[in-house]
Design a protein around this motif. Structure first.
Motif, PDB file in Angstrom:
ATOM      1  N   GLY A 105      39.765  34.021  38.075  1.00 29.54           N
ATOM      2  CA  GLY A 105      38.744  32.988  38.163  1.00 29.54           C
ATOM      3  C   GLY A 105      39.031  31.861  37.183  1.00 29.54           C
ATOM      4  O   GLY A 105      39.271  32.113  35.996  1.00 29.54           O
ATOM      5  N   THR A 106      39.053  30.631  37.676  1.00 31.16           N
ATOM      6  CA  THR A 106      39.192  29.458  36.814  1.00 31.16           C
ATOM      7  C   THR A 106      37.960  28.580  36.997  1.00 31.16           C
ATOM      8  O   THR A 106      37.426  28.463  38.103  1.00 31.16           O
ATOM      9  N   TYR A 107      37.525  27.957  35.911  1.00 31.90           N
ATOM     10  CA  TYR A 107      36.249  27.234  35.900  1.00 31.90           C
ATOM     11  C   TYR A 107      36.422  25.810  35.396  1.00 31.90           C
ATOM     12  O   TYR A 107      37.319  25.513  34.604  1.00 31.90           O
TER      13      TYR A 107
ATOM     14  N   ALA B 110      41.358  31.469  31.956  1.00 33.60           N
ATOM     15  CA  ALA B 110      41.346  32.168  33.246  1.00 33.60           C
ATOM     16  C   ALA B 110      40.851  33.589  33.027  1.00 33.60           C
ATOM     17  O   ALA B 110      41.207  34.248  32.051  1.00 33.60           O
ATOM     18  N   THR B 111      40.009  34.045  33.941  1.00 34.78           N
ATOM     19  CA  THR B 111      39.379  35.361  33.811  1.00 34.78           C
ATOM     20  C   THR B 111      39.872  36.277  34.923  1.00 34.78           C
ATOM     21  O   THR B 111      39.745  35.964  36.101  1.00 34.78           O
TER      22      THR B 111
ATOM     23  N   LEU C 298      38.406  31.000  42.795  1.00 33.17           N
ATOM     24  CA  LEU C 298      38.815  32.400  42.732  1.00 33.17           C
ATOM     25  C   LEU C 298      40.104  32.569  43.541  1.00 33.17           C
ATOM     26  O   LEU C 298      40.161  32.191  44.715  1.00 33.17           O
ATOM     27  N   SER C 299      41.150  33.122  42.901  1.00 34.48           N
ATOM     28  CA  SER C 299      42.456  33.256  43.538  1.00 34.48           C
ATOM     29  C   SER C 299      42.970  34.683  43.430  1.00 34.48           C
ATOM     30  O   SER C 299      42.653  35.406  42.476  1.00 34.48           O
ATOM     31  N   GLU C 300      43.774  35.090  44.406  1.00 38.81           N
ATOM     32  CA  GLU C 300      44.471  36.370  44.334  1.00 38.81           C
ATOM     33  C   GLU C 300      45.569  36.286  43.285  1.00 38.81           C
ATOM     34  O   GLU C 300      46.342  35.320  43.254  1.00 38.81           O
TER      35      GLU C 300
ATOM     36  N   VAL D 256      31.587  37.387  45.668  1.00 41.78           N
ATOM     37  CA  VAL D 256      32.370  36.318  45.037  1.00 41.78           C
ATOM     38  C   VAL D 256      31.591  35.650  43.910  1.00 41.78           C
ATOM     39  O   VAL D 256      32.186  35.042  43.007  1.00 41.78           O
ATOM     40  N   ASN D 257      30.266  35.772  43.927  1.00 40.77           N
ATOM     41  CA  ASN D 257      29.445  35.148  42.889  1.00 40.77           C
ATOM     42  C   ASN D 257      29.621  35.794  41.517  1.00 40.77           C
ATOM     43  O   ASN D 257      29.409  35.131  40.495  1.00 40.77           O
ATOM     44  N   VAL D 258      29.964  37.077  41.476  1.00 39.84           N
ATOM     45  CA  VAL D 258      29.860  37.806  40.213  1.00 39.84           C
ATOM     46  C   VAL D 258      31.194  38.210  39.598  1.00 39.84           C
ATOM     47  O   VAL D 258      31.235  38.539  38.404  1.00 39.84           O
ATOM     48  N   ILE D 259      32.284  38.227  40.352  1.00 41.80           N
ATOM     49  CA  ILE D 259      33.534  38.685  39.747  1.00 41.80           C
ATOM     50  C   ILE D 259      34.186  37.560  38.948  1.00 41.80           C
ATOM     51  O   ILE D 259      33.937  36.379  39.175  1.00 41.80           O
ATOM     52  N   SER D 260      35.016  37.948  37.967  1.00 45.99           N
ATOM     53  CA  SER D 260      35.696  37.003  37.067  1.00 45.99           C
ATOM     54  C   SER D 260      34.694  36.080  36.374  1.00 45.99           C
ATOM     55  O   SER D 260      34.845  34.864  36.341  1.00 45.99           O
TER      56      SER D 260
END
Length: 285
Positions: free
Chosen positions: A100-102, A13-14, A124-126, A57-61
């Motif tokens: 961010g989870t992938y 997780a990032t 992407l989660s708070e 939203v594309n670039v964070i985490s």
């Protein structure tokens, strides 16, 4: 490519603490501020009532250069970014921290010597609430791989842009220094800054990040179809069809329907379509 290793890849997780400065710098990187006296522009680049530009939203985490892991066996040098989409469930907020989870969702094998396509999904989660705020998908064209098997036999169909004349269009100029500004939001690939590296990759000069071009098209959609209200943009998807050079003017054409808008973008001077098969879902005013 080692298909089993790719499909079972465990991504850590990032975490990303989203500062107001991050938000403003990203917005400036995609050209916000061209209408510097307009409140519609200032909402993304001025701290009083600051909003986060939706395409951020594309670039964070970001997960980092995971494709370079030797155990995956990916020929990462030959990877191209083919498609991108995002769905917004809840607006990003300056000052909030996001996780961010992938996961790799699919791999399409086109056959030996024909390449492959890899589909990566980010959730992407708070951090504070655990609420999912966005789902982001990226499709990578892996020109150096193929012949190893895959999860599916064919790629999902692309959205088809109408052949009728566009309902409307908006032209937005990019700055000669656009790539140098945008890279400060996290993508430091030298192909976007170094003339020497760009020439080695077959380009006459550094090219603009594909996600920056996507941000320019998002600006056009917000202005032309959402009355500059970012909360109305629910989702957006597209295919990258050609690179953009910083300083070029991008014309985005729209075809509106009851729930959203089809779109494509063209580099005006070269008459080259750079974004295609686009569709954005838009909430009613």
């Amino acid at each position: 490519m080692n298909l089993d290793k790719v499909l079972t890849r465990q991504f850590p997780a990032t975490e990303h603490a989203l500062t107001p400065r991050d938000c403003m710098l990203y917005a400036l990187g995609v050209g916000v501020g061209e209408r510097s006296d307009a409140k519609e522009e200032l909402q993304f680049v001025y701290e009083d009532g600051l909003k986060v530009f939706p395409a951020m939203v594309n670039v964070i985490s970001h997960p980092g250069a995971w494709v370079k892991d030797p155990e995956l066996g990916i020929d990462w040098v030959k990877i191209l970014h083919g498609e991108q989409s995002f769905t917004i469930h809840k607006a990003l907020l300056p000052g909030e921290t996001y996780i961010g989870t992938y996961r790799v969702t699919d791999v399409v094998d086109k056959g030996a010597g024909k390449g492959a396509m890899l589909y990566l999904e980010k959730t992407l989660s708070e951090k504070t609430s655990g609420d999912v705020v966005s789902t982001v998908t990226s499709t990578y064209v892996m020109r150096g791989d193929g012949g190893f098997g895959g999860t599916t036999e064919s790629a999902p169909p692309l959205h088809i842009v109408p052949e009728t004349p566009a309902d409307d269009s908006i032209s937005l100029a990019t700055l000669p220094q656009s790539g140098l500004i945008y890279r400060l939001s996290g993508d430091y690939n030298p192909i976007h800054a170094s003339p020497e590296v760009a020439r080695q990759a077959g380009f006459e000069r550094p090219i603009l990040h594909g996600l920056c071009t996507m941000g320019v098209a998002t600006r056009a959609i917000l202005h032309g179809c959402c009355s500059d209200q970012p909360e109305r943009l629910r989702s957006l998807k597209l295919r990258f069809s050609a690179p953009v050079y910083p300083g070029e003017t991008i014309l985005t054409e729209f075809w509106q329907d009851s729930s959203g808008v089809s779109f494509r973008s063209t580099a005006v001077d070269r008459k080259v379509i750079v974004l295609n098969n686009g569709y954005a879902e838009i909430a009613a005013a």
